[in-house]
Write an enzyme that holds these catalytic residues in place. Structure first.
Site, mmCIF file in Angstrom:
data_model
loop_
_atom_site.group_PDB
_atom_site.id
_atom_site.type_symbol
_atom_site.label_atom_id
_atom_site.label_comp_id
_atom_site.label_asym_id
_atom_site.label_seq_id
_atom_site.Cartn_x
_atom_site.Cartn_y
_atom_site.Cartn_z
ATOM 1 N N TRP A 1 13.560 -45.426 23.756
ATOM 2 C CA TRP A 1 13.051 -44.729 22.575
ATOM 3 C C TRP A 1 14.181 -43.906 21.938
ATOM 4 O O TRP A 1 13.933 -42.940 21.252
ATOM 5 C CB TRP A 1 11.907 -43.796 22.956
ATOM 6 C CG TRP A 1 10.597 -44.484 23.204
ATOM 7 C CD1 TRP A 1 9.553 -44.578 22.330
ATOM 8 C CD2 TRP A 1 10.152 -45.156 24.385
ATOM 9 N NE1 TRP A 1 8.503 -45.270 22.896
ATOM 10 C CE2 TRP A 1 8.843 -45.645 24.151
ATOM 11 C CE3 TRP A 1 10.749 -45.418 25.635
ATOM 12 C CZ2 TRP A 1 8.127 -46.349 25.119
ATOM 13 C CZ3 TRP A 1 10.024 -46.118 26.590
ATOM 14 C CH2 TRP A 1 8.729 -46.572 26.322
ATOM 15 N N CYS B 1 5.963 -49.564 23.113
ATOM 16 C CA CYS B 1 4.608 -49.885 23.603
ATOM 17 C C CYS B 1 4.082 -51.250 23.199
ATOM 18 O O CYS B 1 3.478 -51.944 24.005
ATOM 19 C CB CYS B 1 3.627 -48.777 23.238
ATOM 20 S SG CYS B 1 3.201 -48.659 21.492
ATOM 21 N N HIS C 1 -0.677 -45.966 19.713
ATOM 22 C CA HIS C 1 -0.201 -46.418 21.009
ATOM 23 C C HIS C 1 -0.964 -47.686 21.361
ATOM 24 O O HIS C 1 -2.161 -47.781 21.115
ATOM 25 C CB HIS C 1 -0.403 -45.341 22.076
ATOM 26 C CG HIS C 1 0.022 -45.781 23.446
ATOM 27 N ND1 HIS C 1 1.291 -46.256 23.700
ATOM 28 C CD2 HIS C 1 -0.640 -45.846 24.627
ATOM 29 C CE1 HIS C 1 1.379 -46.591 24.969
ATOM 30 N NE2 HIS C 1 0.227 -46.353 25.557
ATOM 31 N N ASP D 1 -2.345 -50.355 30.924
ATOM 32 C CA ASP D 1 -1.281 -49.902 30.034
ATOM 33 C C ASP D 1 0.055 -50.030 30.765
ATOM 34 O O ASP D 1 0.273 -49.408 31.794
ATOM 35 C CB ASP D 1 -1.556 -48.435 29.664
ATOM 36 C CG ASP D 1 -0.610 -47.911 28.591
ATOM 37 O OD1 ASP D 1 0.429 -48.556 28.342
ATOM 38 O OD2 ASP D 1 -0.909 -46.853 28.019
ATOM 39 N N ASN E 1 -9.072 -38.343 24.188
ATOM 40 C CA ASN E 1 -9.926 -37.178 23.989
ATOM 41 C C ASN E 1 -9.215 -35.829 24.004
ATOM 42 O O ASN E 1 -9.884 -34.799 24.018
ATOM 43 C CB ASN E 1 -11.022 -37.156 25.061
ATOM 44 C CG ASN E 1 -12.014 -38.284 24.884
ATOM 45 O OD1 ASN E 1 -12.747 -38.320 23.906
ATOM 46 N ND2 ASN E 1 -12.005 -39.231 25.807
ATOM 47 N N ASP F 1 -7.456 -32.446 22.911
ATOM 48 C CA ASP F 1 -7.490 -31.599 21.732
ATOM 49 C C ASP F 1 -6.063 -31.261 21.333
ATOM 50 O O ASP F 1 -5.196 -31.103 22.191
ATOM 51 C CB ASP F 1 -8.221 -30.286 22.057
ATOM 52 C CG ASP F 1 -9.697 -30.544 22.350
ATOM 53 O OD1 ASP F 1 -10.208 -31.597 21.933
ATOM 54 O OD2 ASP F 1 -10.311 -29.682 22.997
ATOM 55 N N GLU G 1 -18.520 -38.084 17.971
ATOM 56 C CA GLU G 1 -18.080 -36.698 18.169
ATOM 57 C C GLU G 1 -19.247 -35.743 17.929
ATOM 58 O O GLU G 1 -19.908 -35.791 16.891
ATOM 59 C CB GLU G 1 -16.942 -36.402 17.182
ATOM 60 C CG GLU G 1 -16.299 -35.041 17.303
ATOM 61 C CD GLU G 1 -15.157 -35.012 18.331
ATOM 62 O OE1 GLU G 1 -14.615 -36.087 18.664
ATOM 63 O OE2 GLU G 1 -14.824 -33.910 18.802
ATOM 64 N N TYR H 1 7.479 -42.547 16.467
ATOM 65 C CA TYR H 1 6.051 -42.866 16.546
ATOM 66 C C TYR H 1 5.415 -42.225 17.772
ATOM 67 O O TYR H 1 4.208 -42.167 17.909
ATOM 68 C CB TYR H 1 5.807 -44.376 16.514
ATOM 69 C CG TYR H 1 5.858 -45.085 17.842
ATOM 70 C CD1 TYR H 1 4.693 -45.478 18.499
ATOM 71 C CD2 TYR H 1 7.074 -45.379 18.447
ATOM 72 C CE1 TYR H 1 4.741 -46.139 19.709
ATOM 73 C CE2 TYR H 1 7.131 -46.030 19.659
ATOM 74 C CZ TYR H 1 5.960 -46.411 20.298
ATOM 75 O OH TYR H 1 6.017 -47.060 21.499
#
Lengths: 730, 730
Positions: A283, A319, A378, A401, A441, A443, A490, A562
């Protein structure tokens, strides 16, 4: 009395311990004549009656492959799927007598075949049939020839087996010599309801197992784009390369019949961390010693290079490259798989489900204190399987992943983890549910650092991450929105229950003293913008209060990877606006190409952060927005209508509309089932210059094909296009 | 505009990505004067008013350690436990003004302390208190001195923190200089009900956290024995060595407050596989380049050697050494732990819950075809903790196994896995439930191989494995039987339900065509036998049928490693017996020392397999029995009654009763809290010779101590003894 050193299998270094096999290849083979007496004093000798011999074995490759859905593999050997019968003919030097003769067909894998490990399979027919794990039946006898149907068991190891036919007579077995032409590959079987990877719909299998081309979504949520990808799981050499991946990762053979294990190990082996996996992540922006992640057009080029260079990791990946090659690996072995893109994806370094963005008092991202990041997209994979290790409801699509983000339980890999479990917050189950849950999820918490180094929370955005999850639609290059398979709406009751479940499974509960922002909101907006264009960013202020408000706002623009890591700050501007009660106001911020062009990093993203203070109330508002700049176009043209056996011409064209030269430009043209990846490099394309690449192709088979082209250089990454063509039969 | 290279934290090689800290040590420290203005143009300068300074910090080490249950650590620094207040005094150059002054106490760990990672802790008192994760309160002010109580949070990272006191005034912070004397270790806290490792009973904590000596059970189920072990978690340097283990294993600091992670990583790091862990496993019988596993008397010698040699793995270990050192590591960090021994322990190579023992037609174990083994005992650890990642009922004792048997998810480690989950067959949950379940519940399947290489099942023994699981009793060197915490009674309804649950979680179901053996049984029996003695093995035949039976039995005796891997065959005898209806019969088989002595491997085990055929019915019976030969005695004598400040003498004595010389004999004397491990080697002890080792000791502290002695050489392993002494106060 025997001596430990006499034994072939005996472990040299650790006398008191036993080892296990972890390579598909390996040169253990069986003798052509094997004496049966175990008494050491009887020497090997030829069978007493030499009149019954095997003259040949016909693997019926074309017919078997057709019914096993393996006809498209460019591989000359037989390829079958588990728990489905394949048919072979065995020719003897005299007629076979079912009441008298005993014939064994043996399938061996690896260098220490073992009956109790499923690496030495014997089926038999005739007089003296033994216990069998694979099934076998005589279908026909015709003169000296016997037609036999053989069915690998449903939990069979996936890989390449060596085939031997042995006649058992008197005191010896007589075997056919080793012959690689009779080797048979066994794959997972999504067509079989007993298989761990069974899919009930043919349209699903056509897309997720047999489609060898696709698109991968990227860009950012307000400006989604995609790039084509050649999965190429049927290309020559790709199946062997996939098995090599398992071998070089030393995946024990006994695990290779278990999809969960193959998927998990595959995820670790796509990246070179911890092991000599397929791809080196990079990266840094500097890809001089390899191929830049944006330059690839598909998986076969990568996997074949890996195989050709004896499992030396290939440079470089990000990715979508990991997800693309993983998709090939999975589909190639018969595991239904698809590539997923998550907009925006949190990379939660410490599992607290918070992404902390630290802002200085002037509103700039403080790079030294900001240790988390949000990727504007991603990519990962989903695989479809029965999770035999979990309660039934967690079967179905699973996240896996391969991008080395965090170590999962000590190694770089992630998953498989049940999509349903993520949605329900059931995060106790293996593997890596918590990490994937955080990607979707977390925050985003904006902190401000004061001059004493003390921090306070400015704003919490609970909706920025995991806003939209997409994959390629079946039979289309459009996206399918699969967000609802990962998340309840949500704020809904089910959403709250899932969050509570997650907390009871060790996810920290998230409570903030979120300063009220009652009634005033800011949004940053931008249209689709091409790289090199000047553009306007709109700051949209919405005053939903009964009082006029005056906002002092600082807008900071940075070049950003990114992965959400910011680079150079290219814009900083302070603006004031007064908005009447119940009104909205737009402020336009000019961004010039000259400001950002020299600083762009790959994928050309800009991050704008606005930090506004409402004079009347002292409340501070913070918002961020990623703007993805579109690369210029690459054109693919075809002359004439392609037909089997006839030449046609593909022209790839690119025009440099920038006011600077492009240097060391790589061009790729790819088309699974039609050509191998074509590569060409150009020293320089001058401003205004046009690159035109022409390729002449003679198709061998009719049907739809996809042409994929990609152009890449240091100053301009990820310029791709695709074109579907239909090759007519003769 | 800023430049990425300006930032201290900025990652060099991978610009688009962020890294994490994984070492407790590391030289990042804070400047003594730190300017607070963020504006780049203000240069650092001294605070404007120089009259308020910190003159000294008193960590109140002795008092704090007493209340934190850390007084026994031979370490001059403060050692505290999480979520319990410790008290320090800070002396200024003038009285502290609570309304005016702001003082911060900072605790830093690792080389990139970060507020959001729990590696940079700030507590403050006085005028301008910020948000705090650790709590802080002023307890007293007395002249220029302030007494402050500080409480680390309950999820705090465990390790060594550097302490700084800073005065915040005007435009700068002024700090105390770096001073290792004020470093503070934070440990887990089994005394605190909020801690993940809370234990409610003081007697449990005394044993499982604070006892620094114990016994580890070994031998075989019919002839259990034990050896003493010096855990020595309080010995000088051991705590630092345990932190070094985490550092050399690159365990991210953010994970070090989570017991589950520390335990799992610890299990991987005890063995040198995959990483530079503490101990090199060796089961070869050749230990010339290191110390034989049987020769160690405790953990401190091993951990201190590891630390002294900069984390080079120590040679050599087998299971009890791994479990012993792991126990030290856990207790040292404050995690309740105990060593468990499982008689007999299956090592299931492929997770099918079967241990296949392949016998030739003559009843000998076929070593080349037998790929599984049953260890006659195996040691692991249990740790006591709340599993915050699992449903509540799975908290409590957890299995963790550091012996590198199989890779767990790619690395050599095992656990933690809930004992309750094992018992209930709830095997979906992390970590490694299936492997531990197999160690306890595998069936032993005896196969016979005929001359065609075909196999048939002779007998299935569903009770041989996991017969008894034991640990040291609290306050005693006897064993506590904990089998019922792992298993329901064989054959009970609950047992069947647990097996069904296990099968629904992916454990293969086990059904056999077990040939009936109705009514006749064989047992092999032996008394306690000393190495070097002739002895008689009894074959006990019990005919519970109404017909006479005649048995032809082959008894084969082999030397065997404790891992169940057989070595030389030393005995083979065929016998016949006729047993009347409803009667029993004993056959005696003579085994002479001359037959086995020359072939013995470490731990002196013999494996006898009997393979008997009942003439009347054709039924074949197979049984096996391990016979452990007891080593000769080692005597420990103490002259006089030990008293603080006075010399006393320990004499360790050994008499060679064999008719051969013992060569290169190692002798160890150990006693945690009293002496460091004493080591002496002897070239030779002739037949009949007596070794006498004398050590003079001057105790510094009163109380009970355990003297541990061990003798070891190639021909005679694991000769140990212990003696408890009570040191009187002056």
């Amino acid at each position: 009395m025997s001596n430990p050193e006499n034994s072939t299998f005996y472990l040299q270094s650790q006398k008191g311990r036993i080892t296990i096999a972890n390579s598909n290849s390996g040169e253990f083979n069986l003798p052509e004549i094997e004496p049966l007496l175990l008494d050491d004093e009887v020497l090997p000798r030829a069978p007493s009656s030499p009149s019954f011999r095997v003259l040949g074995v016909n693997m019926r490759i074309v017919d078997n492959k057709k019914v096993h859905n393996t006809g498209r593999y460019k591989n000359t050997n037989l390829i079958v799927r588990r728990n489905k019968e394949f048919i072979i003919d065995i020719r003897f030097d005299r007629p076979f007598n079912i009441m008298e003769d005993t014939v064994e067909v043996e399938f061996l894998i690896g260098s220490s075949p073992d009956v109790n490990r499923g690496t030495y399979i014997t089926v038999s027919f005739g007089k003296d049939k033994g216990d069998m794990i694979w099934r076998c039946r005589v279908l026909n006898t015709n003169g000296n020839e016997v037609t036999v149907g053989i069915t690998p068991d449903t939990g069979c190891i996936v890989g390449r087996f060596r085939t031997f036919v042995a006649i058992v007579r008197g005191l010896a077995k007589q075997r056919t010599p080793k012959n690689p032409d009779t080797d048979v590959y066994v794959l997972f079987n999504p067509w079989d309801s007993a298989d761990q990877v069974y899919m009930s719909k043919e349209s699903d299998r056509q897309e997720y197992v047999l489609n060898d081309v696709g698109v991968i979504f990227n860009g950012e949520i307000n400006n989604m784009s995609s790039r084509p990808w050649n999965y190429g799981q049927f290309e020559k050499g790709v199946l062997d390369a996939c098995l090599l991946v398992l071998d070089s990762g030393k995946v024990p053979l006994v695990y290779r019949g278990n999809v969960t294990e193959v998927v998990r190990q595959g995820s670790a082996l796509m990246n070179s961390q911890d092991d000599d996996g397929v791809l080196v992540g990079n990266w840094s922006g500097d890809y001089a010693i390899g191929t830049s992640p944006t330059a690839w057009t598909g998986s076969p080029e990568i996997l074949l290079k890996y195989a050709r260079e004896d499992a030396v990791p290939v440079c470089f990946a990000q990715c979508w490259v990991y997800a693309g090659v993983m998709n090939t690996f999975l589909r190639c072995l018969g595991i239904p798989a698809r590539v997923i893109t998550n907009y925006n994806s949190a990379h939660d370094n410490n599992g607290n489900l918070k992404t902390d963005i630290m802002l200085d008092e002037d509103g700039k991202v403080n790079r030294s204190r900001t240790r988390d990041s949000v990727w504007n997209y991603h990519c990962w994979n989903e695989v479809y399987m029965k999770r035999t290790d979990l309660p039934q409801k967690f079967s179905g699509w699973q996240v896996v992943d391969s991008t080395p983000q965090e170590t999962s339980d000590g190694l770089y890999r992630c998953g498989p983890t049940s999509v349903t479990a993520i949605k329900e917050g059931e995060l106790s189950y293996p593997f890596d549910g918590k990490f994937v849950f955080a990607e979707l999820n977390s925050d985003v918490v904006y902190h401000q650092i004061d001059k004493y180094g003390k921090t306070k929370i400015l704003h919490v955005d609970t909706t920025y991450v995991g806003k939209r999850v997409v994959t390629k639609l079946i039979n289309s290059n459009q996206y399918e929105d699969v967000t609802s398979t990962y998340k309840y709406p949500e704020g809904s009751k089910s959403d709250k229950q899932a969050m509570q479940m997650a907390e009871s499974r060790g996810v920290p509960s998230r409570e903030y003293d979120d300063p009220g922002e009652a009634g005033v909101d800011i949004q940053l907006q931008a249209n689709t913008i091409k790289v090199g264009e000047d553009f306007k960013l709109t700051m949209h202020i919405n005053n939903q209060t009964s009082k006029r408000c005056t906002i002092n706002a600082t807008i900071t623009g940075s070049v950003v990877f990114y992965t959400g890591v910011t680079s150079t700050t290219v814009k900083q501007e302070t603006r004031q606006a007064t908005v009447e009660a119940w009104k909205t106001e737009n402020l336009l911020i000019d961004v010039r190409a000259t400001e950002y062009m020299a600083h762009l990093v790959e994928q050309s993203n800009l991050l704008f952060v606005v930090n506004g203070r409402i004079q009347e109330t002292g409340v501070t508002l913070t918002r961020m927005r990623v703007v993805t700049l579109r690369p210029p176009e690459l054109t693919i043209l075809v002359s004439g209508s392609p037909q089997v056996g006839k030449d046609f011409t593909v022209i790839v064209e690119f025009r440099n509309l920038f006011n600077f030269a492009l240097e060391d430009v790589q061009l790729r043209l790819d088309s699974p089932g039609l050509i191998q990846t074509k590569f060409k490099s150009y020293k320089q394309i001058l401003p205004g210059g046009v690159l035109q690449y022409t390729e002449s192709i003679t198709p061998l088979n009719p049907g739809k094909r996809v042409l994929i082209a990609g152009l890449d250089c240091a100053r301009l990454r990820q310029v791709t296009n695709q074109l579907e063509i239909d090759i007519l039969a003769v």
